[in-house]
Design a protein around this motif. Sequence first.
Motif, mmCIF file in Angstrom:
data_model
loop_
_atom_site.group_PDB
_atom_site.id
_atom_site.type_symbol
_atom_site.label_atom_id
_atom_site.label_comp_id
_atom_site.label_asym_id
_atom_site.label_seq_id
_atom_site.Cartn_x
_atom_site.Cartn_y
_atom_site.Cartn_z
ATOM 1 N N LYS A 87 -38.959 17.008 16.134
ATOM 2 C CA LYS A 87 -38.953 17.353 14.713
ATOM 3 C C LYS A 87 -39.378 18.812 14.613
ATOM 4 N N LEU A 88 -38.662 19.590 13.804
ATOM 5 C CA LEU A 88 -38.991 20.992 13.556
ATOM 6 C C LEU A 88 -39.189 21.152 12.061
ATOM 7 N N GLU A 89 -40.282 21.821 11.662
ATOM 8 C CA GLU A 89 -40.553 21.946 10.234
ATOM 9 C C GLU A 89 -41.282 23.238 9.912
ATOM 10 N N GLU B 76 -38.818 24.374 -1.125
ATOM 11 C CA GLU B 76 -37.594 24.937 -0.551
ATOM 12 C C GLU B 76 -37.753 25.282 0.927
ATOM 13 N N LEU B 77 -38.724 24.640 1.573
ATOM 14 C CA LEU B 77 -38.933 24.850 3.001
ATOM 15 C C LEU B 77 -37.989 23.953 3.798
ATOM 16 N N SER B 78 -37.832 24.273 5.065
ATOM 17 C CA SER B 78 -36.850 23.592 5.910
ATOM 18 C C SER B 78 -37.504 22.617 6.875
ATOM 19 N N ARG B 79 -36.747 21.540 7.166
ATOM 20 C CA ARG B 79 -37.231 20.538 8.107
ATOM 21 C C ARG B 79 -36.044 19.852 8.762
ATOM 22 N N ILE B 80 -36.036 19.864 10.076
ATOM 23 C CA ILE B 80 -35.083 19.051 10.840
ATOM 24 C C ILE B 80 -35.894 17.829 11.259
ATOM 25 N N THR B 81 -35.658 16.733 10.569
ATOM 26 C CA THR B 81 -36.494 15.540 10.690
ATOM 27 C C THR B 81 -36.459 14.926 12.078
#
Length: 179
Positions: free
Chosen positions: A93-95, A136-141
């Motif tokens: 997971k990247l956040e 509005e932040l990003s996350r690759i779950t």
Amino acid sequence: MRSKLMKSCLATLMAVATACGGVSDGPEAPTSSVGESTQTVLYPPPAPASGNILDSTTYMGRVNVPGSIQTQFTMVPQYFSFSFIVSGTSTVKLEVTHLGTSMYLDTGLFLYGPRQANGSFGTTLRAVDDDSGYGELSRITSVTLAGGEYLAVVSSGSGVGKQFRLQTDCLAGTCVPVP
């Protein structure tokens, strides 16, 4: 009667918005007024002639999985890249986290790799996210990766002077911090 009129008006409004480009499933389009951006452009970094996306970013070093790294945007647009290694098939997971990130920041998160024998990460996106995180932040779950080194790229079209924190987490597999 009133309900039918409301439904008809709503259907007409949606049709007009769609025909005028107001409804889109694609990347965010830039919109601006004189000297001011009201919507950031969160496209991936431009593909360089070298074929290695690393050449279109500012490389900030390696981050462990699990781990985190924090930095600050200094220009618009800007693409910061961070590499990380997984040994064996792993789900990560990247956040861009709310903790450690400036308020009202809009980010994009892009994942490339694995690193090839010639050192290139290539230009093919493995995963991408715009606004799945806090605000509005990003996350690759969740993304499952074969063993190797990967490149995470964080961008912002309006983040000058704002800091962000990228957090990596191991959800499954053999994510071992690299000494």
